[in-house]
Design a protein around this motif. Sequence first.
Motif, PDB file in Angstrom:
ATOM      1  N   LYS A 155     -25.426 -42.075  21.058  1.00 26.78           N
ATOM      2  CA  LYS A 155     -24.336 -42.301  20.116  1.00 26.78           C
ATOM      3  C   LYS A 155     -24.647 -41.632  18.779  1.00 26.78           C
ATOM      4  O   LYS A 155     -25.795 -41.542  18.382  1.00 26.78           O
ATOM      5  CB  LYS A 155     -24.137 -43.796  19.881  1.00 26.78           C
ATOM      6  CG  LYS A 155     -23.455 -44.516  21.021  1.00 26.78           C
ATOM      7  CD  LYS A 155     -23.324 -45.988  20.706  1.00 26.78           C
ATOM      8  CE  LYS A 155     -22.783 -46.750  21.896  1.00 26.78           C
ATOM      9  NZ  LYS A 155     -22.971 -48.208  21.718  1.00 26.78           N
ATOM     10  N   PHE A 156     -23.604 -41.202  18.097  1.00 24.42           N
ATOM     11  CA  PHE A 156     -23.796 -40.592  16.779  1.00 24.42           C
ATOM     12  C   PHE A 156     -23.053 -41.410  15.739  1.00 24.42           C
ATOM     13  O   PHE A 156     -21.973 -41.945  16.001  1.00 24.42           O
ATOM     14  CB  PHE A 156     -23.334 -39.138  16.783  1.00 24.42           C
ATOM     15  CG  PHE A 156     -24.268 -38.268  17.570  1.00 24.42           C
ATOM     16  CD1 PHE A 156     -25.353 -37.660  16.964  1.00 24.42           C
ATOM     17  CD2 PHE A 156     -24.086 -38.096  18.937  1.00 24.42           C
ATOM     18  CE1 PHE A 156     -26.235 -36.897  17.703  1.00 24.42           C
ATOM     19  CE2 PHE A 156     -24.972 -37.329  19.680  1.00 24.42           C
ATOM     20  CZ  PHE A 156     -26.040 -36.727  19.057  1.00 24.42           C
ATOM     21  N   PHE A 157     -23.629 -41.469  14.552  1.00 20.58           N
ATOM     22  CA  PHE A 157     -23.104 -42.342  13.516  1.00 20.58           C
ATOM     23  C   PHE A 157     -22.866 -41.607  12.213  1.00 20.58           C
ATOM     24  O   PHE A 157     -23.484 -40.580  11.925  1.00 20.58           O
ATOM     25  CB  PHE A 157     -24.091 -43.496  13.243  1.00 20.58           C
ATOM     26  CG  PHE A 157     -24.289 -44.405  14.414  1.00 20.58           C
ATOM     27  CD1 PHE A 157     -23.303 -45.309  14.775  1.00 20.58           C
ATOM     28  CD2 PHE A 157     -25.451 -44.343  15.165  1.00 20.58           C
ATOM     29  CE1 PHE A 157     -23.480 -46.147  15.866  1.00 20.58           C
ATOM     30  CE2 PHE A 157     -25.637 -45.180  16.256  1.00 20.58           C
ATOM     31  CZ  PHE A 157     -24.645 -46.084  16.607  1.00 20.58           C
ATOM     32  N   GLU A 158     -21.953 -42.192  11.445  1.00 28.11           N
ATOM     33  CA  GLU A 158     -21.782 -41.841  10.050  1.00 28.11           C
ATOM     34  C   GLU A 158     -22.387 -42.988   9.236  1.00 28.11           C
ATOM     35  O   GLU A 158     -22.212 -44.161   9.602  1.00 28.11           O
ATOM     36  CB  GLU A 158     -20.274 -41.716   9.764  1.00 28.11           C
ATOM     37  CG  GLU A 158     -19.928 -41.468   8.329  1.00 28.11           C
ATOM     38  CD  GLU A 158     -18.400 -41.494   8.107  1.00 28.11           C
ATOM     39  OE1 GLU A 158     -17.633 -41.565   9.113  1.00 28.11           O
ATOM     40  OE2 GLU A 158     -17.990 -41.476   6.953  1.00 28.11           O
ATOM     41  N   TYR A 159     -23.118 -42.654   8.180  1.00 30.77           N
ATOM     42  CA  TYR A 159     -23.710 -43.685   7.323  1.00 30.77           C
ATOM     43  C   TYR A 159     -23.194 -43.506   5.903  1.00 30.77           C
ATOM     44  O   TYR A 159     -23.214 -42.386   5.380  1.00 30.77           O
ATOM     45  CB  TYR A 159     -25.231 -43.574   7.306  1.00 30.77           C
ATOM     46  CG  TYR A 159     -25.902 -43.880   8.632  1.00 30.77           C
ATOM     47  CD1 TYR A 159     -26.245 -45.180   8.971  1.00 30.77           C
ATOM     48  CD2 TYR A 159     -26.188 -42.866   9.540  1.00 30.77           C
ATOM     49  CE1 TYR A 159     -26.861 -45.467  10.185  1.00 30.77           C
ATOM     50  CE2 TYR A 159     -26.807 -43.145  10.755  1.00 30.77           C
ATOM     51  CZ  TYR A 159     -27.137 -44.445  11.071  1.00 30.77           C
ATOM     52  OH  TYR A 159     -27.737 -44.719  12.265  1.00 30.77           O
ATOM     53  N   ILE A 160     -22.709 -44.593   5.290  1.00 31.93           N
ATOM     54  CA  ILE A 160     -22.311 -44.557   3.879  1.00 31.93           C
ATOM     55  C   ILE A 160     -23.203 -45.537   3.115  1.00 31.93           C
ATOM     56  O   ILE A 160     -23.084 -46.756   3.276  1.00 31.93           O
ATOM     57  CB  ILE A 160     -20.819 -44.919   3.703  1.00 31.93           C
ATOM     58  CG1 ILE A 160     -19.939 -43.976   4.530  1.00 31.93           C
ATOM     59  CG2 ILE A 160     -20.424 -44.887   2.232  1.00 31.93           C
ATOM     60  CD1 ILE A 160     -18.458 -44.368   4.572  1.00 31.93           C
ATOM     61  N   TYR A 161     -24.129 -44.984   2.357  1.00 30.53           N
ATOM     62  CA  TYR A 161     -25.059 -45.801   1.560  1.00 30.53           C
ATOM     63  C   TYR A 161     -24.469 -45.966   0.161  1.00 30.53           C
ATOM     64  O   TYR A 161     -24.268 -44.977  -0.545  1.00 30.53           O
ATOM     65  CB  TYR A 161     -26.408 -45.103   1.412  1.00 30.53           C
ATOM     66  CG  TYR A 161     -27.203 -44.945   2.684  1.00 30.53           C
ATOM     67  CD1 TYR A 161     -26.974 -43.866   3.538  1.00 30.53           C
ATOM     68  CD2 TYR A 161     -28.200 -45.854   3.020  1.00 30.53           C
ATOM     69  CE1 TYR A 161     -27.714 -43.707   4.699  1.00 30.53           C
ATOM     70  CE2 TYR A 161     -28.958 -45.694   4.183  1.00 30.53           C
ATOM     71  CZ  TYR A 161     -28.703 -44.623   5.010  1.00 30.53           C
ATOM     72  OH  TYR A 161     -29.445 -44.463   6.164  1.00 30.53           O
ATOM     73  N   LEU A 162     -24.186 -47.217  -0.239  1.00 35.16           N
ATOM     74  CA  LEU A 162     -23.698 -47.482  -1.595  1.00 35.16           C
ATOM     75  C   LEU A 162     -24.748 -48.346  -2.293  1.00 35.16           C
ATOM     76  O   LEU A 162     -24.753 -49.574  -2.156  1.00 35.16           O
ATOM     77  CB  LEU A 162     -22.338 -48.201  -1.538  1.00 35.16           C
ATOM     78  CG  LEU A 162     -21.246 -47.501  -0.708  1.00 35.16           C
ATOM     79  CD1 LEU A 162     -20.002 -48.365  -0.602  1.00 35.16           C
ATOM     80  CD2 LEU A 162     -20.892 -46.137  -1.307  1.00 35.16           C
ATOM     81  N   PHE A 163     -25.648 -47.694  -3.012  1.00 33.53           N
ATOM     82  CA  PHE A 163     -26.801 -48.429  -3.560  1.00 33.53           C
ATOM     83  C   PHE A 163     -26.397 -49.352  -4.697  1.00 33.53           C
ATOM     84  O   PHE A 163     -26.991 -50.407  -4.881  1.00 33.53           O
ATOM     85  CB  PHE A 163     -27.896 -47.453  -3.997  1.00 33.53           C
ATOM     86  CG  PHE A 163     -28.666 -46.900  -2.828  1.00 33.53           C
ATOM     87  CD1 PHE A 163     -29.789 -47.554  -2.350  1.00 33.53           C
ATOM     88  CD2 PHE A 163     -28.258 -45.737  -2.189  1.00 33.53           C
ATOM     89  CE1 PHE A 163     -30.494 -47.053  -1.263  1.00 33.53           C
ATOM     90  CE2 PHE A 163     -28.955 -45.235  -1.109  1.00 33.53           C
ATOM     91  CZ  PHE A 163     -30.073 -45.897  -0.638  1.00 33.53           C
ATOM     92  N   LYS A 164     -25.373 -48.979  -5.478  1.00 36.06           N
ATOM     93  CA  LYS A 164     -24.962 -49.860  -6.590  1.00 36.06           C
ATOM     94  C   LYS A 164     -24.410 -51.175  -6.066  1.00 36.06           C
ATOM     95  O   LYS A 164     -24.576 -52.223  -6.690  1.00 36.06           O
ATOM     96  CB  LYS A 164     -23.939 -49.145  -7.480  1.00 36.06           C
ATOM     97  CG  LYS A 164     -24.597 -48.151  -8.428  1.00 36.06           C
ATOM     98  CD  LYS A 164     -23.653 -47.700  -9.540  1.00 36.06           C
ATOM     99  CE  LYS A 164     -24.393 -46.808 -10.532  1.00 36.06           C
ATOM    100  NZ  LYS A 164     -23.467 -46.145 -11.468  1.00 36.06           N
ATOM    101  N   SER A 165     -23.731 -51.143  -4.901  1.00 38.20           N
ATOM    102  CA  SER A 165     -23.231 -52.381  -4.294  1.00 38.20           C
ATOM    103  C   SER A 165     -24.246 -52.997  -3.336  1.00 38.20           C
ATOM    104  O   SER A 165     -24.017 -54.087  -2.817  1.00 38.20           O
ATOM    105  CB  SER A 165     -21.927 -52.124  -3.528  1.00 38.20           C
ATOM    106  OG  SER A 165     -21.184 -51.077  -4.081  1.00 38.20           O
ATOM    107  N   GLY A 166     -25.333 -52.297  -3.044  1.00 39.43           N
ATOM    108  CA  GLY A 166     -26.325 -52.818  -2.110  1.00 39.43           C
ATOM    109  C   GLY A 166     -25.815 -52.918  -0.679  1.00 39.43           C
ATOM    110  O   GLY A 166     -26.177 -53.821   0.063  1.00 39.43           O
ATOM    111  N   VAL A 167     -24.961 -51.967  -0.280  1.00 33.00           N
ATOM    112  CA  VAL A 167     -24.306 -52.038   1.021  1.00 33.00           C
ATOM    113  C   VAL A 167     -24.444 -50.713   1.769  1.00 33.00           C
ATOM    114  O   VAL A 167     -24.335 -49.643   1.175  1.00 33.00           O
ATOM    115  CB  VAL A 167     -22.796 -52.366   0.863  1.00 33.00           C
ATOM    116  CG1 VAL A 167     -22.068 -52.264   2.195  1.00 33.00           C
ATOM    117  CG2 VAL A 167     -22.610 -53.740   0.257  1.00 33.00           C
ATOM    118  N   LEU A 168     -24.680 -50.815   3.082  1.00 31.00           N
ATOM    119  CA  LEU A 168     -24.663 -49.654   3.962  1.00 31.00           C
ATOM    120  C   LEU A 168     -23.609 -49.861   5.039  1.00 31.00           C
ATOM    121  O   LEU A 168     -23.609 -50.899   5.720  1.00 31.00           O
ATOM    122  CB  LEU A 168     -26.038 -49.481   4.615  1.00 31.00           C
ATOM    123  CG  LEU A 168     -26.116 -48.605   5.869  1.00 31.00           C
ATOM    124  CD1 LEU A 168     -25.721 -47.161   5.575  1.00 31.00           C
ATOM    125  CD2 LEU A 168     -27.512 -48.651   6.495  1.00 31.00           C
TER     126      LEU A 168
END
Lengths: 208, 208
Positions: B76-89
Amino acid sequence: MSGFVVFALVLSLSATGSCLGSAPPQPCLAPLQWEGRTVQYDHGTGRNTRASVTYDAQNQRIRVLEQKTGHTPCKKFFEYIYLFKSGVLFQIEEITKQCAKIALTEAWDPYDIPLNSTYEDQYFIGGPGDMIEVQEWSDRKPARKNEAWVGVYTLKDCYPVQETYTKNSSVTTSTRFFDLQLGISDPGVFNPPSTCQSALSEKMTSDC
Amino acid sequence: MSGFVVFALVLSLSATGSCLGSAPPQPCLAPLQWEGRTVQYDHGTGRNTRASVTYDAQNQRIRVLEQKTGHTPCKKFFEYIYLFKSGVLFQIEEITKQCAKIALTEAWDPYDIPLNSTYEDQYFIGGPGDMIEVQEWSDRKPARKNEAWVGVYTLKDCYPVQETYTKNSSVTTSTRFFDLQLGISDPGVFNPPSTCQSALSEKMTSDC
């Protein structure tokens, strides 16, 4: 100037060739003689080894002069002269010139892209207006064998940029190449010093 | 043309500066927003992971779109969105768009050269007439600490070329950067798709 345009067109056709169903890219021919520097990173030990390298594929020989770094104040540094046609490696300690003469067991393995390699990718390294174009090749066989070697070479003139070897799962080395110059300015570096006439027969260790 | 000569002179003075007893080289400032591609090599598994990356240090966020290769037909292949200011991936499966929302535990760690870094080397990558000049920096502290991070950045404009991390002796990753462009053409890539409104809370695995 018009020669340049034709050259660029040929390159861009060959780069997109696989999409059009034509022949896939072919490995370029790496230069046979060069001088430069390398950093070899050993992932097992986490150590970087820097060296000046004189590479002579024509005569199947390599001379490696280890470079001191600030890391290891009491480490010994060595010069290595690999003569694959004679099956001999000379190891010379840089300060005392103490010399060991060792039988070379590995086969000659040039810094190049073997003809049966698998094309992986082509891309630009660097930033806008300051970049080099490279190709990445490996010994991967689709659906049969994972890659144990990956080589990155410049598209223009086929100079090595990086080679990664996985010998088994725990022994991986990456060698990066730089400050490369075509040809060999001093072939004398392949002649071992006089201390090698009465040489040790075992490899010397680099620790204190 | 004369501007060029002055620029080259300044560069060559700063490169030899440390030999003359003047100030050592200072880390350059890496661009804050770029798009490009990466290959991350995990030395533990021997796997190469290719991705398209949108990097936004201004807002402490990164979007990583994994790229298919011929290696693993059923992965499987994934997209990752790292939002460090919100502490969310956000992790989004590329075909089904199934989404997982995961707490980010690591701190924001930009692709740049920290101010307290140790200068290691400066050199040209490529071949004669086709090369880029780069500097190598690390977090090594002479006689106190081996390097756990090594970064290679272009001298011109300070784009990342390679970063190597050793987390412990068995976990090492090398990330190589290429096809870099300044700026972000589509900030919309940082907005997770609608499937993320009712997201899984655990990370999805990539195996079949």
